[in-house]
Design a protein around this motif. Structure first.
Motif, PDB file in Angstrom:
ATOM      1  N   SER A 239     -10.495   4.062   8.863  1.00 32.85           N
ATOM      2  CA  SER A 239      -9.315   5.030   9.088  1.00 32.85           C
ATOM      3  C   SER A 239      -7.866   4.527   9.070  1.00 32.85           C
ATOM      4  O   SER A 239      -7.151   5.085   8.183  1.00 32.85           O
ATOM      5  N   ALA A 240      -7.849   3.456   9.742  1.00 27.95           N
ATOM      6  CA  ALA A 240      -6.474   2.886   9.860  1.00 27.95           C
ATOM      7  C   ALA A 240      -5.994   2.336   8.250  1.00 27.95           C
ATOM      8  O   ALA A 240      -4.992   2.279   7.884  1.00 27.95           O
ATOM      9  N   LYS A 241      -6.986   1.839   7.646  1.00 28.85           N
ATOM     10  CA  LYS A 241      -6.981   1.215   6.272  1.00 28.85           C
ATOM     11  C   LYS A 241      -6.366   2.532   5.242  1.00 28.85           C
ATOM     12  O   LYS A 241      -5.710   1.978   4.591  1.00 28.85           O
ATOM     13  N   LEU A 242      -7.079   3.611   5.409  1.00 28.75           N
ATOM     14  CA  LEU A 242      -6.658   4.674   4.567  1.00 28.75           C
ATOM     15  C   LEU A 242      -5.610   5.035   4.622  1.00 28.75           C
ATOM     16  O   LEU A 242      -4.788   5.375   3.682  1.00 28.75           O
ATOM     17  N   ILE A 243      -5.138   4.992   6.181  1.00 29.09           N
ATOM     18  CA  ILE A 243      -3.436   5.500   6.221  1.00 29.09           C
ATOM     19  C   ILE A 243      -2.682   4.513   5.803  1.00 29.09           C
ATOM     20  O   ILE A 243      -1.585   4.844   5.375  1.00 29.09           O
ATOM     21  N   LYS A 244      -3.087   3.551   6.201  1.00 31.51           N
ATOM     22  CA  LYS A 244      -1.822   2.042   5.742  1.00 31.51           C
ATOM     23  C   LYS A 244      -1.670   2.468   4.174  1.00 31.51           C
ATOM     24  O   LYS A 244      -0.783   2.408   3.606  1.00 31.51           O
TER      25      LYS A 244
END
Length: 419
Positions: A239-244
Protein backbone atom coordinates in the motif's frame (compact mmCIF):
# COMPACT_ATOMS: atom_id res chain seq x y z
CA UNK A 1 -5.31 33.87 33.48
CA UNK A 2 -1.55 33.93 33.01
CA UNK A 3 0.28 30.64 32.60
CA UNK A 4 4.04 30.16 32.86
CA UNK A 5 5.56 26.98 31.40
CA UNK A 6 8.96 26.46 32.99
CA UNK A 7 12.10 24.89 31.46
CA UNK A 8 10.42 23.31 28.45
CA UNK A 9 12.35 21.92 25.49
CA UNK A 10 10.57 23.20 22.38
CA UNK A 11 10.12 20.70 19.53
CA UNK A 12 8.89 22.74 16.57
CA UNK A 13 10.92 22.88 13.38
CA UNK A 14 9.01 26.02 12.29
CA UNK A 15 10.00 27.88 15.47
CA UNK A 16 13.22 29.85 16.04
CA UNK A 17 13.37 28.11 19.43
CA UNK A 18 13.44 24.55 18.05
CA UNK A 19 15.33 22.15 20.35
CA UNK A 20 15.93 24.92 22.90
CA UNK A 21 14.95 24.86 26.59
CA UNK A 22 12.89 27.95 27.40
CA UNK A 23 10.27 29.45 29.70
CA UNK A 24 7.01 30.28 27.93
CA UNK A 25 4.65 32.96 29.26
CA UNK A 26 1.05 32.74 28.08
CA UNK A 27 -1.33 35.66 28.70
CA UNK A 28 -5.01 35.43 27.72
CA UNK A 29 -4.33 32.44 25.47
CA UNK A 30 -1.45 34.03 23.53
CA UNK A 31 2.28 33.40 23.81
CA UNK A 32 3.58 36.66 25.31
CA UNK A 33 7.25 35.81 25.93
CA UNK A 34 9.71 33.01 25.27
CA UNK A 35 12.91 33.50 27.23
CA UNK A 36 15.63 31.54 29.02
CA UNK A 37 14.11 32.45 32.38
CA UNK A 38 10.92 34.33 33.26
CA UNK A 39 10.26 35.35 36.85
CA UNK A 40 7.25 33.84 38.57
CA UNK A 41 4.49 35.98 40.05
CA UNK A 42 1.90 35.06 42.66
CA UNK A 43 -1.06 34.94 40.30
CA UNK A 44 0.72 32.86 37.63
CA UNK A 45 -0.42 29.35 36.87
CA UNK A 46 2.88 27.42 36.85
CA UNK A 47 3.59 24.37 34.73
CA UNK A 48 6.74 22.54 35.84
CA UNK A 49 7.18 18.86 35.01
CA UNK A 50 10.04 16.38 34.83
CA UNK A 51 11.88 16.53 31.49
CA UNK A 52 9.15 18.78 30.09
CA UNK A 53 8.94 19.05 26.31
CA UNK A 54 6.40 21.02 24.28
CA UNK A 55 5.35 21.02 20.64
CA UNK A 56 2.59 22.49 18.54
CA UNK A 57 -0.71 20.89 19.46
CA UNK A 58 -1.15 17.31 18.31
CA UNK A 59 -3.96 16.65 15.82
CA UNK A 60 -5.49 13.14 15.61
CA UNK A 61 -7.25 12.70 12.27
CA UNK A 62 -9.21 9.52 13.01
CA UNK A 63 -11.15 9.43 16.26
CA UNK A 64 -14.52 7.82 16.98
CA UNK A 65 -16.80 8.92 19.79
CA UNK A 66 -20.10 7.13 20.32
CA UNK A 67 -22.28 10.20 20.64
CA UNK A 68 -24.89 10.51 19.25
CA UNK A 69 -26.39 7.06 19.64
CA UNK A 70 -23.59 5.06 21.24
CA UNK A 71 -22.95 7.08 24.39
CA UNK A 72 -22.18 3.88 26.29
CA UNK A 73 -18.97 3.67 24.23
CA UNK A 74 -17.85 7.28 24.64
CA UNK A 75 -19.51 10.66 25.00
CA UNK A 76 -18.14 13.73 23.27
CA UNK A 77 -17.45 15.31 26.67
CA UNK A 78 -15.42 12.39 27.99
CA UNK A 79 -13.77 11.78 24.62
CA UNK A 80 -12.47 15.34 24.43
CA UNK A 81 -11.23 15.07 28.01
CA UNK A 82 -9.37 11.87 27.08
CA UNK A 83 -7.88 13.60 24.04
CA UNK A 84 -6.70 16.60 26.07
CA UNK A 85 -5.06 14.49 28.77
CA UNK A 86 -3.44 12.38 26.03
CA UNK A 87 -1.78 15.45 24.50
CA UNK A 88 -4.18 16.25 21.65
CA UNK A 89 -5.40 19.79 21.05
CA UNK A 90 -7.52 18.77 18.05
CA UNK A 91 -9.31 15.66 16.82
CA UNK A 92 -11.14 14.84 13.61
CA UNK A 93 -14.20 12.80 14.56
CA UNK A 94 -15.52 10.08 12.26
CA UNK A 95 -19.14 9.87 11.14
CA UNK A 96 -19.85 6.41 12.61
CA UNK A 97 -22.46 7.44 15.14
CA UNK A 98 -26.18 6.65 15.19
CA UNK A 99 -27.52 8.48 13.27
CA UNK A 100 -24.54 8.82 10.96
CA UNK A 101 -23.15 12.35 10.51
CA UNK A 102 -24.44 12.75 6.96
CA UNK A 103 -26.18 16.14 6.96
CA UNK A 104 -25.51 19.73 8.02
CA UNK A 105 -27.61 19.50 11.19
CA UNK A 106 -25.61 16.51 12.40
CA UNK A 107 -22.33 18.31 11.67
CA UNK A 108 -23.54 21.34 13.61
CA UNK A 109 -24.62 19.10 16.51
CA UNK A 110 -21.04 17.78 16.88
CA UNK A 111 -19.49 21.24 16.70
CA UNK A 112 -21.94 22.74 19.18
CA UNK A 113 -21.57 19.81 21.57
CA UNK A 114 -17.78 20.35 21.59
CA UNK A 115 -17.93 24.10 22.05
CA UNK A 116 -15.80 25.44 24.90
CA UNK A 117 -13.55 22.42 25.39
CA UNK A 118 -9.78 22.73 25.34
CA UNK A 119 -9.52 20.17 22.52
CA UNK A 120 -11.05 21.30 19.21
CA UNK A 121 -13.37 18.89 17.41
CA UNK A 122 -13.45 18.80 13.60
CA UNK A 123 -16.17 16.61 12.01
CA UNK A 124 -15.39 14.20 9.18
CA UNK A 125 -18.82 13.92 7.58
CA UNK A 126 -20.06 10.80 5.80
CA UNK A 127 -19.36 10.64 2.08
CA UNK A 128 -22.62 8.79 1.41
CA UNK A 129 -26.05 8.95 3.02
CA UNK A 130 -26.15 6.71 6.05
CA UNK A 131 -22.61 5.57 5.10
CA UNK A 132 -24.35 2.96 2.95
CA UNK A 133 -22.21 3.60 -0.13
CA UNK A 134 -25.22 4.14 -2.40
CA UNK A 135 -26.00 7.85 -2.66
CA UNK A 136 -23.65 10.78 -2.15
CA UNK A 137 -24.43 12.97 0.86
CA UNK A 138 -24.78 16.77 0.69
CA UNK A 139 -21.05 17.44 0.82
CA UNK A 140 -21.04 21.18 0.17
CA UNK A 141 -23.71 21.92 2.78
CA UNK A 142 -21.78 19.91 5.35
CA UNK A 143 -18.53 21.68 4.55
CA UNK A 144 -20.25 25.04 4.98
CA UNK A 145 -21.37 23.83 8.41
CA UNK A 146 -17.85 22.85 9.45
CA UNK A 147 -16.99 19.41 8.06
CA UNK A 148 -13.32 19.21 7.06
CA UNK A 149 -13.46 16.01 4.99
CA UNK A 150 -15.83 13.30 3.78
CA UNK A 151 -15.55 9.56 4.32
CA UNK A 152 -17.52 6.50 5.40
CA UNK A 153 -15.52 5.28 8.40
CA UNK A 154 -14.13 1.76 7.90
CA UNK A 155 -16.49 1.26 4.95
CA UNK A 156 -15.12 1.10 1.42
CA UNK A 157 -16.90 2.69 -1.53
CA UNK A 158 -17.53 -0.25 -3.86
CA UNK A 159 -19.22 1.83 -6.56
CA UNK A 160 -16.34 3.29 -8.57
CA UNK A 161 -18.63 5.70 -10.41
CA UNK A 162 -19.80 7.12 -7.09
CA UNK A 163 -16.19 7.72 -6.05
CA UNK A 164 -15.46 9.30 -9.43
CA UNK A 165 -18.39 11.72 -9.04
CA UNK A 166 -17.38 12.53 -5.46
CA UNK A 167 -13.82 13.38 -6.49
CA UNK A 168 -15.10 15.58 -9.33
CA UNK A 169 -17.77 17.31 -7.27
CA UNK A 170 -15.56 18.02 -4.24
CA UNK A 171 -13.15 20.00 -6.41
CA UNK A 172 -15.77 22.78 -6.63
CA UNK A 173 -15.08 23.68 -2.99
CA UNK A 174 -11.61 22.15 -2.50
CA UNK A 175 -13.08 19.24 -0.54
CA UNK A 176 -11.07 16.28 0.73
CA UNK A 177 -12.46 12.81 -0.05
CA UNK A 178 -11.51 9.74 2.01
CA UNK A 179 -11.32 6.21 0.61
CA UNK A 180 -11.13 3.36 3.12
CA UNK A 181 -8.66 0.81 1.66
CA UNK A 182 -10.61 -2.42 1.47
CA UNK A 183 -12.18 -4.42 -1.35
CA UNK A 184 -15.06 -6.27 0.28
CA UNK A 185 -15.34 -8.81 -2.53
CA UNK A 186 -11.80 -10.01 -1.83
CA UNK A 187 -11.83 -9.52 1.93
CA UNK A 188 -15.13 -11.36 2.32
CA UNK A 189 -15.70 -12.35 5.93
CA UNK A 190 -11.99 -12.29 6.76
CA UNK A 191 -11.20 -11.16 10.29
CA UNK A 192 -7.42 -11.63 10.42
CA UNK A 193 -4.52 -11.04 8.08
CA UNK A 194 -4.46 -13.90 5.59
CA UNK A 195 -1.22 -15.74 6.26
CA UNK A 196 0.52 -18.20 8.52
CA UNK A 197 -1.17 -17.04 11.72
CA UNK A 198 -4.70 -17.02 10.35
CA UNK A 199 -4.14 -20.55 9.03
CA UNK A 200 -2.72 -21.81 12.33
CA UNK A 201 -5.52 -20.23 14.34
CA UNK A 202 -8.36 -21.20 12.04
CA UNK A 203 -9.41 -17.58 11.49
CA UNK A 204 -10.87 -16.44 8.18
CA UNK A 205 -8.25 -14.50 6.28
CA UNK A 206 -8.47 -10.94 5.00
CA UNK A 207 -5.70 -10.78 2.38
CA UNK A 208 -3.51 -7.73 1.83
CA UNK A 209 -4.70 -7.95 -1.78
CA UNK A 210 -8.08 -6.56 -0.67
CA UNK A 211 -6.34 -3.37 0.44
CA UNK A 212 -4.12 -3.13 -2.62
CA UNK A 213 -6.94 -3.50 -5.15
CA UNK A 214 -9.02 -0.76 -3.54
CA UNK A 215 -6.10 1.65 -3.35
CA UNK A 216 -5.00 0.96 -6.94
CA UNK A 217 -8.55 1.38 -8.22
CA UNK A 218 -9.13 4.70 -6.51
CA UNK A 219 -5.72 6.01 -7.50
CA UNK A 220 -6.68 5.36 -11.12
CA UNK A 221 -9.89 7.30 -10.52
CA UNK A 222 -7.93 10.16 -8.93
CA UNK A 223 -5.61 10.29 -11.91
CA UNK A 224 -8.67 10.58 -14.15
CA UNK A 225 -10.63 13.13 -12.12
CA UNK A 226 -8.06 15.23 -10.30
CA UNK A 227 -9.00 16.46 -6.84
CA UNK A 228 -7.73 15.45 -3.42
CA UNK A 229 -7.86 11.92 -2.04
CA UNK A 230 -6.90 10.77 1.44
CA UNK A 231 -6.47 7.06 2.19
CA UNK A 232 -6.81 6.46 5.94
CA UNK A 233 -5.09 3.74 7.98
CA UNK A 234 -3.13 1.78 5.40
CA UNK A 235 -1.58 -1.41 6.77
CA UNK A 236 0.77 -3.02 4.25
CA UNK A 237 4.12 -2.49 2.56
CA UNK A 238 2.54 -2.69 -0.90
CA UNK A 239 0.00 0.00 0.00
CA UNK A 240 2.82 2.38 0.89
CA UNK A 241 4.53 1.57 -2.44
CA UNK A 242 1.34 2.26 -4.42
CA UNK A 243 0.92 5.64 -2.74
CA UNK A 244 4.60 6.50 -3.16
CA UNK A 245 4.34 5.86 -6.91
CA UNK A 246 1.15 7.93 -7.14
CA UNK A 247 2.82 10.85 -5.39
CA UNK A 248 5.71 10.65 -7.85
CA UNK A 249 3.14 11.07 -10.63
CA UNK A 250 2.01 14.30 -9.02
CA UNK A 251 -1.36 13.06 -7.77
CA UNK A 252 -2.84 14.85 -4.75
CA UNK A 253 -3.00 11.76 -2.58
CA UNK A 254 -2.22 11.52 1.12
CA UNK A 255 -2.49 8.69 3.63
CA UNK A 256 -2.35 7.82 7.30
CA UNK A 257 -1.32 4.86 9.40
CA UNK A 258 -2.60 3.90 12.83
CA UNK A 259 -0.36 3.53 15.85
CA UNK A 260 -1.22 -0.15 16.22
CA UNK A 261 -0.25 -0.92 12.62
CA UNK A 262 3.17 0.63 13.25
CA UNK A 263 3.81 -1.42 16.38
CA UNK A 264 1.76 -4.65 16.60
CA UNK A 265 1.72 -7.71 14.34
CA UNK A 266 -0.76 -10.53 13.83
CA UNK A 267 1.36 -12.62 16.20
CA UNK A 268 -0.77 -10.97 18.91
CA UNK A 269 -3.79 -13.01 17.79
CA UNK A 270 -2.57 -16.25 19.37
CA UNK A 271 -4.40 -15.44 22.60
CA UNK A 272 -7.67 -14.74 20.70
CA UNK A 273 -7.91 -11.44 22.57
CA UNK A 274 -10.55 -9.41 20.71
CA UNK A 275 -8.78 -6.14 21.58
CA UNK A 276 -6.44 -7.07 18.72
CA UNK A 277 -9.32 -7.36 16.24
CA UNK A 278 -9.01 -4.27 14.07
CA UNK A 279 -9.96 -3.06 10.61
CA UNK A 280 -7.64 -3.28 8.70
CA UNK A 281 -6.34 -6.34 10.54
CA UNK A 282 -2.91 -6.39 12.15
CA UNK A 283 -0.37 -7.42 9.52
CA UNK A 284 3.20 -8.79 9.55
CA UNK A 285 6.59 -7.67 10.84
CA UNK A 286 7.67 -6.95 7.25
CA UNK A 287 4.69 -4.65 6.83
CA UNK A 288 5.52 -2.82 10.06
CA UNK A 289 9.10 -2.26 8.94
CA UNK A 290 7.94 -0.86 5.59
CA UNK A 291 5.30 1.37 7.18
CA UNK A 292 7.81 2.81 9.65
CA UNK A 293 10.15 3.57 6.76
CA UNK A 294 7.28 5.20 4.85
CA UNK A 295 6.65 7.54 7.79
CA UNK A 296 10.33 8.47 7.95
CA UNK A 297 10.52 9.19 4.20
CA UNK A 298 7.27 11.13 4.08
CA UNK A 299 5.31 8.64 1.98
CA UNK A 300 2.90 8.29 4.90
CA UNK A 301 1.77 11.77 5.85
CA UNK A 302 -0.06 11.19 9.11
CA UNK A 303 0.00 9.00 12.19
CA UNK A 304 -3.35 8.51 13.92
CA UNK A 305 -4.52 6.67 17.00
CA UNK A 306 -7.62 5.46 15.09
CA UNK A 307 -9.31 5.63 18.50
CA UNK A 308 -12.44 3.48 18.36
CA UNK A 309 -14.15 2.74 21.69
CA UNK A 310 -16.26 -0.44 21.75
CA UNK A 311 -18.41 -1.35 24.76
CA UNK A 312 -17.71 -4.56 26.64
CA UNK A 313 -20.87 -6.28 25.35
CA UNK A 314 -19.52 -6.10 21.81
CA UNK A 315 -15.83 -6.63 22.58
CA UNK A 316 -15.53 -9.21 25.34
CA UNK A 317 -17.04 -11.99 23.23
CA UNK A 318 -15.77 -14.73 20.93
CA UNK A 319 -13.11 -13.29 18.60
CA UNK A 320 -15.12 -13.92 15.44
CA UNK A 321 -18.16 -12.13 16.91
CA UNK A 322 -16.38 -9.11 18.39
CA UNK A 323 -16.56 -5.70 16.76
CA UNK A 324 -13.39 -4.25 15.24
CA UNK A 325 -11.55 -1.47 17.01
CA UNK A 326 -9.16 -0.39 19.73
CA UNK A 327 -8.96 2.76 21.80
CA UNK A 328 -5.74 4.61 21.10
CA UNK A 329 -5.62 8.22 22.28
CA UNK A 330 -4.04 7.40 25.65
CA UNK A 331 -1.39 5.06 24.19
CA UNK A 332 -0.56 6.70 20.84
CA UNK A 333 2.44 8.73 21.93
CA UNK A 334 4.04 6.10 24.16
CA UNK A 335 3.62 3.42 21.49
CA UNK A 336 4.91 5.42 18.51
CA UNK A 337 7.73 7.09 20.41
CA UNK A 338 8.99 3.59 21.23
CA UNK A 339 9.61 2.77 17.55
CA UNK A 340 10.15 6.12 15.78
CA UNK A 341 12.28 9.21 16.37
CA UNK A 342 10.48 12.01 18.21
CA UNK A 343 10.75 14.43 15.27
CA UNK A 344 9.01 11.95 12.96
CA UNK A 345 6.15 11.51 15.41
CA UNK A 346 5.73 15.26 15.98
CA UNK A 347 5.74 16.13 12.27
CA UNK A 348 3.24 13.37 11.47
CA UNK A 349 0.80 14.53 14.13
CA UNK A 350 1.15 18.32 13.97
CA UNK A 351 2.09 20.17 10.77
CA UNK A 352 1.36 17.43 8.23
CA UNK A 353 -2.20 16.54 9.30
CA UNK A 354 -3.10 20.22 9.54
CA UNK A 355 -1.87 20.73 5.98
CA UNK A 356 -3.69 17.64 4.64
CA UNK A 357 -7.01 18.61 6.25
CA UNK A 358 -6.75 22.29 5.35
CA UNK A 359 -6.25 23.77 8.81
CA UNK A 360 -4.18 26.87 9.56
CA UNK A 361 -0.55 26.15 10.47
CA UNK A 362 0.49 26.86 14.05
CA UNK A 363 3.85 27.48 15.69
CA UNK A 364 5.43 28.19 19.05
CA UNK A 365 6.51 31.82 18.80
CA UNK A 366 5.85 35.11 20.55
CA UNK A 367 2.53 36.64 19.55
CA UNK A 368 1.02 33.35 18.42
CA UNK A 369 -2.07 31.67 19.86
CA UNK A 370 -0.99 29.08 22.43
CA UNK A 371 -1.88 25.67 21.01
CA UNK A 372 0.60 23.42 22.78
CA UNK A 373 1.08 19.77 23.73
CA UNK A 374 3.13 18.97 26.85
CA UNK A 375 5.01 15.68 27.24
CA UNK A 376 8.02 13.72 28.48
CA UNK A 377 9.58 11.71 25.60
CA UNK A 378 11.77 9.58 27.89
CA UNK A 379 9.26 8.37 30.48
CA UNK A 380 9.13 4.56 30.43
CA UNK A 381 6.24 2.58 31.86
CA UNK A 382 3.85 -0.29 31.17
CA UNK A 383 0.44 0.71 29.82
CA UNK A 384 -2.35 -0.76 31.95
CA UNK A 385 -6.09 -0.34 32.41
CA UNK A 386 -5.36 2.35 34.99
CA UNK A 387 -3.95 4.50 32.18
CA UNK A 388 -7.12 4.14 30.07
CA UNK A 389 -9.52 6.98 30.83
CA UNK A 390 -11.85 6.24 27.94
CA UNK A 391 -15.27 4.91 28.90
CA UNK A 392 -14.56 1.76 26.89
CA UNK A 393 -11.45 -0.22 27.83
CA UNK A 394 -10.73 -2.03 24.55
CA UNK A 395 -7.03 -1.28 24.13
CA UNK A 396 -4.64 -3.36 22.07
CA UNK A 397 -1.77 -1.87 24.09
CA UNK A 398 -2.60 -3.14 27.56
CA UNK A 399 0.52 -4.53 29.26
CA UNK A 400 2.79 -3.16 26.51
CA UNK A 401 5.92 -1.20 27.38
CA UNK A 402 5.76 2.48 26.49
CA UNK A 403 8.34 5.20 26.01
CA UNK A 404 6.90 8.67 26.33
CA UNK A 405 4.10 10.15 28.39
CA UNK A 406 1.78 13.05 27.62
CA UNK A 407 1.33 15.57 30.42
CA UNK A 408 -1.58 17.35 28.76
CA UNK A 409 -2.20 20.49 26.71
CA UNK A 410 -2.63 24.24 26.73
CA UNK A 411 -5.28 25.18 24.17
CA UNK A 412 -8.33 27.41 23.87
CA UNK A 413 -7.08 29.40 26.91
CA UNK A 414 -7.20 26.26 29.05
CA UNK A 415 -4.54 24.18 30.76
CA UNK A 416 -5.49 20.50 31.01
CA UNK A 417 -3.04 18.19 32.79
CA UNK A 418 -3.04 14.42 33.11
CA UNK A 419 -3.13 13.90 36.87
Amino acid sequence: MTTLIKSATIIDSSSPYHNQKKDILIIDGKINKIENSISEKKDYQIVAQENLHVSCGWFDTSVSFGEPGYEERETIKNGLNVAAKSGFTAVAVNANSNPVIDNKSAVEFLINKANGFATKLYPIAALTKGSKGVEMAELYDMQQSGAIAFGDYNKPIANDNLMKIALLYAQNFNGLVLSFPKNNSIAGEGIANEGINSTKLGLKGNPALAEHLQIASHLFLLEYTGGKLHIPTISTAKSAKLIKDAKKKGLQVTCSVSAHHLVLTDDELHGFDSNFKTNPPLRTALDIKALQKAVKTGVIDIITSDHNPIDVEHKKVEFSQAKNGTIGLESAFGAINSVLALDHFIESITSKPRAVFGLEPISIAEGKIADISLFNPEKQYTFTKEHAISTSKNSAFFNKKMKGKAYGIFSNKQLILNS
